[in-house]
Scaffold this motif. Structure first.
Motif, PDB file in Angstrom:
ATOM      1  N   SER A  71       8.025 -10.122   3.016  1.00 22.83           N
ATOM      2  CA  SER A  71       6.973  -9.596   3.788  1.00 22.83           C
ATOM      3  C   SER A  71       6.680  -8.235   3.288  1.00 22.83           C
ATOM      4  CB  SER A  71       6.766  -9.930   5.075  1.00 22.83           C
ATOM      5  OG  SER A  71       5.416  -9.624   5.419  1.00 22.83           O
ATOM      6  N   TYR A  72       6.393  -7.384   4.449  1.00 26.03           N
ATOM      7  CA  TYR A  72       6.275  -5.934   4.211  1.00 26.03           C
ATOM      8  C   TYR A  72       7.515  -5.161   4.457  1.00 26.03           C
ATOM      9  CZ  TYR A  72       1.302  -6.760   3.787  1.00 26.03           C
ATOM     10  OH  TYR A  72      -0.075  -7.293   3.370  1.00 26.03           O
ATOM     11  N   GLY A  73       8.514  -5.770   4.602  1.00 20.99           N
ATOM     12  CA  GLY A  73       9.971  -5.185   4.514  1.00 20.99           C
ATOM     13  C   GLY A  73      10.422  -4.752   5.790  1.00 20.99           C
ATOM     14  N   TYR A  74      10.114  -5.042   7.090  1.00 23.68           N
ATOM     15  CA  TYR A  74      10.259  -4.728   8.282  1.00 23.68           C
ATOM     16  C   TYR A  74      11.673  -4.951   8.774  1.00 23.68           C
ATOM     17  CZ  TYR A  74      10.046  -3.876  13.385  1.00 23.68           C
ATOM     18  OH  TYR A  74      10.355  -3.459  14.784  1.00 23.68           O
ATOM     19  N   SER A  75      11.976  -6.356   8.575  1.00 25.15           N
ATOM     20  CA  SER A  75      13.430  -6.765   8.746  1.00 25.15           C
ATOM     21  C   SER A  75      14.385  -6.249   7.654  1.00 25.15           C
ATOM     22  CB  SER A  75      13.347  -8.351   9.252  1.00 25.15           C
ATOM     23  OG  SER A  75      12.672  -9.097   7.925  1.00 25.15           O
ATOM     24  N   THR A  76      13.862  -6.105   6.495  1.00 30.62           N
ATOM     25  CA  THR A  76      14.477  -5.848   5.488  1.00 30.62           C
ATOM     26  C   THR A  76      15.097  -4.562   5.588  1.00 30.62           C
ATOM     27  OG1 THR A  76      12.847  -6.878   4.071  1.00 30.62           O
ATOM     28  CG2 THR A  76      14.571  -5.660   2.855  1.00 30.62           C
ATOM     29  N   LEU A  77      14.552  -3.563   6.518  1.00 33.47           N
ATOM     30  CA  LEU A  77      15.063  -2.250   6.572  1.00 33.47           C
ATOM     31  C   LEU A  77      16.420  -2.452   7.636  1.00 33.47           C
ATOM     32  CD1 LEU A  77      14.302   0.970   6.737  1.00 33.47           C
ATOM     33  CD2 LEU A  77      13.542   0.523   8.814  1.00 33.47           C
ATOM     34  N   PHE A  78      16.300  -3.213   8.568  1.00 31.49           N
ATOM     35  CA  PHE A  78      17.395  -3.409   9.399  1.00 31.49           C
ATOM     36  C   PHE A  78      18.624  -4.006   8.711  1.00 31.49           C
ATOM     37  CE2 PHE A  78      13.937  -3.045  12.495  1.00 31.49           C
ATOM     38  CZ  PHE A  78      14.407  -2.559  13.643  1.00 31.49           C
ATOM     39  N   LEU A  79      18.211  -5.046   7.992  1.00 30.06           N
ATOM     40  CA  LEU A  79      19.404  -5.649   6.998  1.00 30.06           C
ATOM     41  C   LEU A  79      19.936  -4.778   6.046  1.00 30.06           C
ATOM     42  CD1 LEU A  79      17.756  -9.346   6.778  1.00 30.06           C
ATOM     43  CD2 LEU A  79      19.749  -8.550   8.052  1.00 30.06           C
ATOM     44  N   ALA A  80      19.114  -3.928   5.553  1.00 36.08           N
ATOM     45  CA  ALA A  80      19.538  -2.939   4.537  1.00 36.08           C
ATOM     46  C   ALA A  80      20.533  -1.827   5.140  1.00 36.08           C
ATOM     47  CB  ALA A  80      18.447  -2.317   3.625  1.00 36.08           C
ATOM     48  N   ASP A  81      20.062  -1.616   6.228  1.00 39.38           N
ATOM     49  CA  ASP A  81      20.893  -0.593   6.968  1.00 39.38           C
ATOM     50  C   ASP A  81      22.357  -0.850   7.189  1.00 39.38           C
ATOM     51  OD1 ASP A  81      20.887   2.291   8.126  1.00 39.38           O
ATOM     52  OD2 ASP A  81      21.367   1.070   9.848  1.00 39.38           O
ATOM     53  N   ALA A  82      22.143  -2.355   7.726  1.00 37.96           N
ATOM     54  CA  ALA A  82      23.423  -2.795   8.059  1.00 37.96           C
ATOM     55  C   ALA A  82      24.403  -3.095   6.464  1.00 37.96           C
ATOM     56  CB  ALA A  82      23.379  -4.294   8.620  1.00 37.96           C
ATOM     57  N   ALA A  83      23.610  -3.607   5.804  1.00 34.80           N
ATOM     58  CA  ALA A  83      24.252  -3.573   4.497  1.00 34.80           C
ATOM     59  C   ALA A  83      25.135  -2.348   3.821  1.00 34.80           C
ATOM     60  CB  ALA A  83      23.088  -4.151   3.498  1.00 34.80           C
ATOM     61  N   ARG A  84      24.443  -1.423   3.975  1.00 33.26           N
ATOM     62  CA  ARG A  84      25.136  -0.029   3.613  1.00 33.26           C
ATOM     63  C   ARG A  84      26.199   0.056   4.555  1.00 33.26           C
ATOM     64  NH1 ARG A  84      21.466   5.561   3.951  1.00 33.26           N
ATOM     65  NH2 ARG A  84      21.382   4.896   6.377  1.00 33.26           N
TER      66      ARG A  84
END
Length: 215
Positions: A71-84
């Motif tokens: 979608s617009y990346g809201y949950s992506t932000l949380f998952l990407a921060d965790a991935a880092r």
């Protein structure tokens, strides 16, 4: 809020501001008009679910994370921060290139884009073409696709891998699709699953084979 990076915090604040404005707009819509313009709205998992996903990913330390429904990346932000944080690679999938372009721009501003691979296309085709394992999967896509996406992802779920599915309680209009999905999950003897009353309801299913029961 778990974000310590000011760039990530700034992007989250922008998402939050957009969501607040959109909730006011939704409240003013005439009855029956939401469906036609649904794609214009953020419709996020919410900060509590996002926090949970981030913490879960860091604790699980998967090699790869799959998000079905950028979608617009809201949950992506949380998952990407965790991935880092845990050294994982996040693959996020959506059929809408405009939404993914928006999400990519937000993740670039947050300094997290290098931890994310954006794949645009049909979720079932993308999952089928990928030969790797998934340690954590977020299922947040059109609800009629939950069951076929589960069946495509399940054979590629790593041992002790986790599938998190959103919208398990709300909206009520999705409950037929949710029931079909839950029945399929319950039929797998190596999946331990629980329903959590966070946000619109999330279900967490963990692959736990017979051998692990002896630990």
């Amino acid at each position: 809020m778990p974000f310590s990076d000011p760039n990530v915090l700034a992007v989250f604040a922008e998402y939050d501001q957009r969501h607040r404005a959109e909730r006011e707009r939704m409240a003013a819509l005439p009855p029956g008009t939401m469906g036609a313009i649904r794609d214009e709205f953020l419709l996020p998992v919410g900060a509590k679910v996002g926090d949970f996903l981030r913490s879960l990913a860091i604790a699980r330390e998967p090699e790869r994370i799959l998000e079905l429904g950028t979608s617009y990346g809201y949950s992506t932000l949380f998952l990407a921060d965790a991935a880092r944080e845990c050294g994982a690679k996040l693959v996020t999938v959506d059929v809408d290139p405009a939404k993914q372009d928006y999400a990519r721009a937000m993740l670039e501003r947050a300094g997290l884009a290098k931890h994310v691979e954006f794949r645009c296309g049909e979720a079932l085709e993308i999952v089928a073409a990928d030969e790797g394992e998934w340690g954590l999967v977020l299922l947040d896509i059109w609800k009629n696709l939950y069951l076929p996406c589960f069946e495509a992802v399940y054979p590629k779920l790593a041992e002790e891998g986790i599938i998190v599915s959103d919208n398990m309680i709300y909206p009520e209009s999705a409950r037929d699709a949710v029931r079909a999905y839950r029945h399929a999950v319950e039929a797998r003897p190596d999946l331990q699953t629980m329903l959590l009353p966070l946000g619109s309801g999330i279900e967490m299913s963990i692959k736990w084979s017979a051998g692990n029961a002896k630990l």
